[in-house]
Structures are given as C-alpha cells and as structure tokens.
Scaffold this motif. Structure first.
Motif, mmCIF file in Angstrom:
data_model
loop_
_atom_site.group_PDB
_atom_site.id
_atom_site.type_symbol
_atom_site.label_atom_id
_atom_site.label_comp_id
_atom_site.label_asym_id
_atom_site.label_seq_id
_atom_site.Cartn_x
_atom_site.Cartn_y
_atom_site.Cartn_z
ATOM 1 N N PHE A 152 0.831 -1.215 0.000
ATOM 2 C CA PHE A 152 0.000 0.000 0.000
ATOM 3 C C PHE A 152 0.859 1.256 0.000
ATOM 4 C CE2 PHE A 152 -2.876 -3.202 2.045
ATOM 5 C CZ PHE A 152 -3.592 -3.436 0.886
ATOM 6 N N GLY A 153 1.966 1.181 0.767
ATOM 7 C CA GLY A 153 2.897 2.313 0.773
ATOM 8 C C GLY A 153 3.440 2.552 -0.623
ATOM 9 N N LEU A 154 3.717 1.468 -1.318
ATOM 10 C CA LEU A 154 4.267 1.579 -2.670
ATOM 11 C C LEU A 154 3.252 2.220 -3.615
ATOM 12 C CD1 LEU A 154 6.586 0.923 -4.659
ATOM 13 C CD2 LEU A 154 5.406 -1.251 -5.096
ATOM 14 N N ILE A 155 2.025 1.735 -3.569
ATOM 15 C CA ILE A 155 0.984 2.301 -4.456
ATOM 16 C C ILE A 155 0.818 3.795 -4.170
ATOM 17 C CG2 ILE A 155 -1.472 2.247 -5.073
ATOM 18 C CD1 ILE A 155 -1.438 -0.775 -4.388
ATOM 19 N N ASP A 156 0.733 4.146 -2.890
ATOM 20 C CA ASP A 156 0.583 5.567 -2.543
ATOM 21 C C ASP A 156 1.753 6.382 -3.071
ATOM 22 O OD1 ASP A 156 -1.740 5.051 -1.277
ATOM 23 O OD2 ASP A 156 -0.936 5.141 0.769
ATOM 24 N N HIS A 157 2.937 5.833 -2.890
ATOM 25 C CA HIS A 157 4.149 6.540 -3.294
ATOM 26 C C HIS A 157 4.166 6.757 -4.809
ATOM 27 C CE1 HIS A 157 8.284 7.799 -3.172
ATOM 28 N NE2 HIS A 157 8.623 6.863 -4.043
ATOM 29 N N LEU A 158 3.865 5.697 -5.563
ATOM 30 C CA LEU A 158 3.971 5.785 -7.027
ATOM 31 C C LEU A 158 2.869 6.639 -7.639
ATOM 32 C CD1 LEU A 158 4.886 2.096 -7.979
ATOM 33 C CD2 LEU A 158 6.418 4.084 -7.840
ATOM 34 N N THR A 159 1.718 6.663 -6.998
ATOM 35 C CA THR A 159 0.578 7.342 -7.623
ATOM 36 C C THR A 159 0.311 8.721 -7.017
ATOM 37 O OG1 THR A 159 -1.007 6.272 -6.147
ATOM 38 C CG2 THR A 159 -0.521 5.128 -8.203
ATOM 39 N N ALA A 160 1.208 9.167 -6.144
ATOM 40 C CA ALA A 160 0.981 10.441 -5.429
ATOM 41 C C ALA A 160 0.761 11.612 -6.384
ATOM 42 C CB ALA A 160 2.160 10.729 -4.502
ATOM 43 N N ASN A 161 1.422 11.572 -7.566
ATOM 44 C CA ASN A 161 1.314 12.716 -8.487
ATOM 45 C C ASN A 161 0.124 12.640 -9.426
ATOM 46 O OD1 ASN A 161 3.623 13.891 -7.531
ATOM 47 N ND2 ASN A 161 4.952 12.803 -8.981
ATOM 48 N N PHE A 162 -0.605 11.532 -9.382
ATOM 49 C CA PHE A 162 -1.676 11.366 -10.370
ATOM 50 C C PHE A 162 -2.961 12.039 -9.917
ATOM 51 C CE2 PHE A 162 0.624 7.280 -11.683
ATOM 52 C CZ PHE A 162 1.333 7.952 -12.659
ATOM 53 N N LYS A 163 -3.073 13.295 -10.256
ATOM 54 C CA LYS A 163 -4.291 14.043 -9.917
ATOM 55 C C LYS A 163 -5.167 14.110 -11.180
ATOM 56 C CE LYS A 163 -2.940 15.327 -5.712
ATOM 57 N NZ LYS A 163 -2.286 14.027 -5.440
ATOM 58 N N PRO A 164 -6.414 13.650 -11.089
ATOM 59 C CA PRO A 164 -7.254 13.661 -12.296
ATOM 60 C C PRO A 164 -7.544 15.083 -12.768
ATOM 61 C CG PRO A 164 -8.509 13.026 -10.352
ATOM 62 C CD PRO A 164 -7.087 13.074 -9.918
ATOM 63 N N LYS A 165 -7.592 15.239 -14.089
ATOM 64 C CA LYS A 165 -7.809 16.566 -14.672
ATOM 65 C C LYS A 165 -9.081 16.648 -15.511
ATOM 66 C CE LYS A 165 -3.704 16.769 -16.618
ATOM 67 N NZ LYS A 165 -2.439 16.169 -16.430
ATOM 68 N N SER A 220 -14.551 13.972 -17.253
ATOM 69 C CA SER A 220 -15.138 12.631 -17.309
ATOM 70 C C SER A 220 -14.630 11.705 -16.190
ATOM 71 C CB SER A 220 -14.871 11.991 -18.675
ATOM 72 O OG SER A 220 -13.490 11.951 -18.954
ATOM 73 N N THR A 221 -13.565 12.116 -15.498
ATOM 74 C CA THR A 221 -13.070 11.310 -14.378
ATOM 75 C C THR A 221 -13.795 11.743 -13.106
ATOM 76 O OG1 THR A 221 -10.897 11.225 -15.450
ATOM 77 C CG2 THR A 221 -11.021 10.514 -13.146
ATOM 78 N N VAL A 222 -14.747 10.930 -12.659
ATOM 79 C CA VAL A 222 -15.512 11.265 -11.449
ATOM 80 C C VAL A 222 -14.729 10.829 -10.213
ATOM 81 C CG1 VAL A 222 -17.685 10.869 -10.201
ATOM 82 C CG2 VAL A 222 -17.675 11.043 -12.716
ATOM 83 N N LYS A 223 -14.169 9.615 -10.276
ATOM 84 C CA LYS A 223 -13.338 9.123 -9.168
ATOM 85 C C LYS A 223 -12.152 8.392 -9.764
ATOM 86 C CE LYS A 223 -11.981 7.953 -5.110
ATOM 87 N NZ LYS A 223 -11.620 8.899 -4.039
ATOM 88 N N ALA A 224 -10.937 8.769 -9.350
ATOM 89 C CA ALA A 224 -9.736 8.130 -9.902
ATOM 90 C C ALA A 224 -9.194 7.107 -8.897
ATOM 91 C CB ALA A 224 -8.718 9.195 -10.266
ATOM 92 N N ILE A 225 -7.892 7.162 -8.622
ATOM 93 C CA ILE A 225 -7.267 6.183 -7.718
ATOM 94 C C ILE A 225 -7.773 6.392 -6.289
ATOM 95 C CG2 ILE A 225 -5.028 5.579 -6.681
ATOM 96 C CD1 ILE A 225 -3.819 6.300 -9.479
ATOM 97 N N GLY A 226 -7.952 5.286 -5.566
ATOM 98 C CA GLY A 226 -8.236 5.400 -4.129
ATOM 99 C C GLY A 226 -9.485 4.711 -3.655
ATOM 100 N N ASP A 227 -10.309 4.247 -4.574
ATOM 101 C CA ASP A 227 -11.477 3.469 -4.132
ATOM 102 C C ASP A 227 -11.373 2.076 -4.743
ATOM 103 O OD1 ASP A 227 -14.118 2.761 -3.158
ATOM 104 O OD2 ASP A 227 -14.478 4.932 -3.033
ATOM 105 N N ASP A 228 -12.427 1.289 -4.626
ATOM 106 C CA ASP A 228 -12.371 -0.064 -5.178
ATOM 107 C C ASP A 228 -12.385 -0.044 -6.702
ATOM 108 O OD1 ASP A 228 -12.356 -1.436 -2.695
ATOM 109 O OD2 ASP A 228 -14.440 -0.807 -2.454
ATOM 110 N N ALA A 229 -12.965 0.990 -7.263
ATOM 111 C CA ALA A 229 -13.011 1.120 -8.721
ATOM 112 C C ALA A 229 -13.047 2.600 -9.076
ATOM 113 C CB ALA A 229 -14.254 0.418 -9.279
ATOM 114 N N ALA A 230 -12.574 2.913 -10.247
ATOM 115 C CA ALA A 230 -12.687 4.285 -10.746
ATOM 116 C C ALA A 230 -14.112 4.495 -11.264
ATOM 117 C CB ALA A 230 -11.674 4.522 -11.863
ATOM 118 N N VAL A 231 -14.559 5.741 -11.282
ATOM 119 C CA VAL A 231 -15.887 6.067 -11.806
ATOM 120 C C VAL A 231 -15.716 7.109 -12.911
ATOM 121 C CG1 VAL A 231 -18.179 6.965 -11.237
ATOM 122 C CG2 VAL A 231 -16.906 5.618 -9.539
#
Ligand code: ADP
Ligand code: MG
Length: 351
Positions: free
Chosen positions: A18-31, A34-45
């Motif tokens: 989990f630390g690794l996923i957080d670390h690698l994806t820290a910069n991925f902010k949706p822009k 059409s992206t309602v929910k990105a990384i961080g839940d069980d599925a993207a919306v």
C-alpha cells in the motif's frame, strides 16, 4: 536517452504494497471532467455522458516485449502508455483515461519503479489522460506491465477495421520502419557492449531511429486532423506489427483486396541510410518490422482532394475487389502477394 540512476536502492519491502501504491501514484491528480473518481477506491468512476466508450488493453512482458538492457524504465513506462493510446486513436476516438497494472520481482528497487512511473506520468501529461487505477503485485521473475486505455467518441465518428470498399485509397501517417531499425541498432550495440563493456557507442546518426523505438509517439493529432479536413476514414488500424499484416487485417475485416505501391511507402532518410548499412531491404522493414504506431486507413476517392498535399498523410495504394487479392506492386512493376510477414519472395520465417 535517459539513463537509469540507481545509486539509491530502497527495497520494495520497506514500503509494503500500500505504501508503494501511494508513493507511485501520489502525483496522479485527475484533470478531466469525465473522471468522477480516480485512484483510491475499489473502482474508478467515469462519466462519458452520451458518448461511446472505447477500451483497449495490452500486456508487456520483460524478455518478450522489452529488454531492460537497452530500454530505460522511464521509456518503458512511456511506451506502455503509447501503445495503448495508439489503439484508441485508431478507432478515431479521444483517449481519456488509463489504468496501469504491474507485477515486479524484488530485484527492482523502489527507485526503478519511480522511473517507470515518471514515464507513465509524462505520457499522461502530454497526452492529456488521467491515470485512474491499476493493480500492483509481485512476480517471481522480471517485470510485467499491463495498461488499459479508455477513450470516448461520438458513435458516428468511430472507425472500425471493417468499412473499406473497393477503390478506396489506402493512406498512412508519418513514415515507417524506423522503430524496427532502431531496435536493430540497439541490439547490435548490446552485443558490442557485451564484448567490450568499456566501448562508448556513438549513436548520434541513429537518434531518430532509436527514439522511434524507445520513445514512440501515438498519433493523437490524427483524429482531430481528419475532423478538420472533414474526412471520415472508411476503415482504420494502427501499425503495431508491420504494414503488411495491418493491410491484411483491414482487407480481411472489410472483405476487400489491396494494391500497395512500393514506391509510395514513406521512408525517413535516416531509415534509408541505416538499411544500406545493414544491407537490409527498406521495403521489407516497413512491411514486417512493426512498432511504428502510425495510423493506416482508407478513404473514399471522393475525399482525395481534402487530404492531398497534407505532410502527415501519404497515399500508398488502393483497395480492390476481394477476389483480386492483396499485392505489393514493386518499383520494377512486379506484383507480389502480400503475406503477414513481408512478401512471398522474402519469406524466411513465416510462423
Ligand atoms: P484492490 O485491493 O481493490 O485491488 P488496491 O489496494 O490494489 O485495491 O488499489 C488501491 C487503489 O490504487 C485503487 O484505486 C487501484 O486502482 C490503485 N492502484 C493500485 N495499483 C496501482 C498501480 N500500479 N498504478 C496505478 N494505480 C494503482
Ligand atoms: Mg489491487
């Protein structure tokens, strides 16, 4: 080229999954809207309103699809995204989101995955797509990377492989063969390096070819260009496996034949000179090489005036009735059957 800078080696176990996923994806902010929910839940919306969604996925395996001896990890991340975006553009759609799944052995330190993700991040930024999810797991050997790309299009704009008609013109973007010869140059340097690790390769004259191999660019510009020119292709495909097999795909799906004119195939001057150096036929390279990630499409003859003279587009042939078959017309005006790898007279390793 970018070098691997791995002076620092942080073991993957220090961060945990989990630390690794957080670390690698820290910069991925949706822009994108059409992206309602990105990384961080069980599925993207995602919300594409009334449009059609196009989805494509590719799996890349170390030792099969890439060799880390000459493929810097940053480039690998970039290329893994490109090969998928190329499939979205080949549907005449706009790419919007990607997911990225990786399996890694513990021989890779955290810093190596940071490099991989810096390439993914760069590709996402330049191509304006959101990274909205993925999966992370361990592998007993080597690295696997799978990217899924999503895109969006109006239903009536989507172009399939199946719509080509006899007499349609066959058109290709950019130039062909460079990525394959870039790989040949890299393979040769790898052997030289094995024999003499102190050798300093001078690759300046091969820059274009190596870039086409290590840092391919998908043709994001082509769907809007076609729209601007008011041309809807009758069929389209991206060139991942070589011109020959892509033409065959269009023909089989559209139930037509094709004549491809050797003299029309667009070649970069750097490709022509490297083919002379390697004593390899440049036409053969374009037909069988692959990894060009250009787009190949057909248009009605009525649309010819709209594309004529555009520096991005070259007419290389035309479609025929299915029973006429698929042929390469050589510079010497010979008519040779097109086969999936090269053409008959050059067929050495058909599988
Ligand atoms: P799950 O257990 O439901 O598979 P994960 O813990 O694997 O959830 O993932 C947590 C979040 O991180 C999810 O949003 C997932 O899509 C995202 N994610 C996991 N691995 C990656 C990756 N390698 N790259 C990008 N996003 C990832
Ligand atoms: Mg998971």
């Amino acid at each position: 080229m970018l070098q691997n800078s791995q002076e620092n080696r942080t073991n993957l176990s220090e961060l945990g999954e989990f630390g690794l996923i957080d670390h690698l994806t820290a910069n991925f902010k949706p822009k994108l809207k059409s992206t309602v929910k990105a990384i961080g839940d069980d599925a993207a919306v995602l919300d594409f309103e009334n449009k059609h969604t196009v989805v494509s996925t590719d799996l890349l395996i170390e030792g099969v699809h890439f060799d880390l001896a000459y493929m810097p990890l940053k480039h690998l991340g970039y290329k893994a995204v490109m090969v998928n975006l190329s499939d979205i553009y080949a549907m005449n759609a706009t790419a919007t989101q990607v997911t990225v799944s990786i399996a890694v052995s513990n021989r890779f330190p955290v810093e190596a995955l940071e490099e991989l993700y810096s390439g993914i991040e760069l590709a996402a930024k330049i191509y304006n797509v959101d990274v909205v999810g993925g999966d992370t797991t361990s592998s007993t050997s080597g690295l696997l990377i799978s990217v899924t790309a999503l895109g969006v299009a109006e239903a009536e704009d989507i172009v399939y492989r199946s719509g080509a008609k006899p007499n349609d013109l066959l058109v290709v973007t950019g130039d062909l063969g460079a990525a394959y010869m870039g790989l040949q140059v890299l393979e040769r340097e790898k052997e030289v390096f094995k024999a003499n690790p102190n050798s300093q390769p001078d690759l300046d004259q091969y820059t274009y070819l190596i870039e086409r191999q290590l840092k391919p660019e998908a043709r994001k510009d082509i769907p809007p260009l076609l729209k601007e020119l008011d041309v809807k292709p009758t069929s389209m495909i991206d060139i991942s496996d070589g011109l020959s097999s892509e033409i065959i795909h269009l023909c089989k799906n559209s139930k037509v034949g094709a004549n491809l004119f050797e003299e029309k195939i667009p070649l970069d001057p750097a490709l022509i000179s490297v083919c002379e150096e390697f004593e390899i036929d440049s036409t053969m390279v374009t037909l069988s090489g692959g990894e060009d990630y250009e787009l190949l499409f057909t248009i009605s003859q009525n649309d010819y005036d709209k594309i004529k003279g555009n520096p991005n587009l070259t007419v290389i042939g035309h479609m025929t009735a299915e029973n006429e078959g698929m042929h390469l017309i050589t510079r010497a005006n010979q008519k040779l059957p097109l086969i999936a790898r090269g053409w008959n007279s050059m067929n050495k390793e058909e599988n």
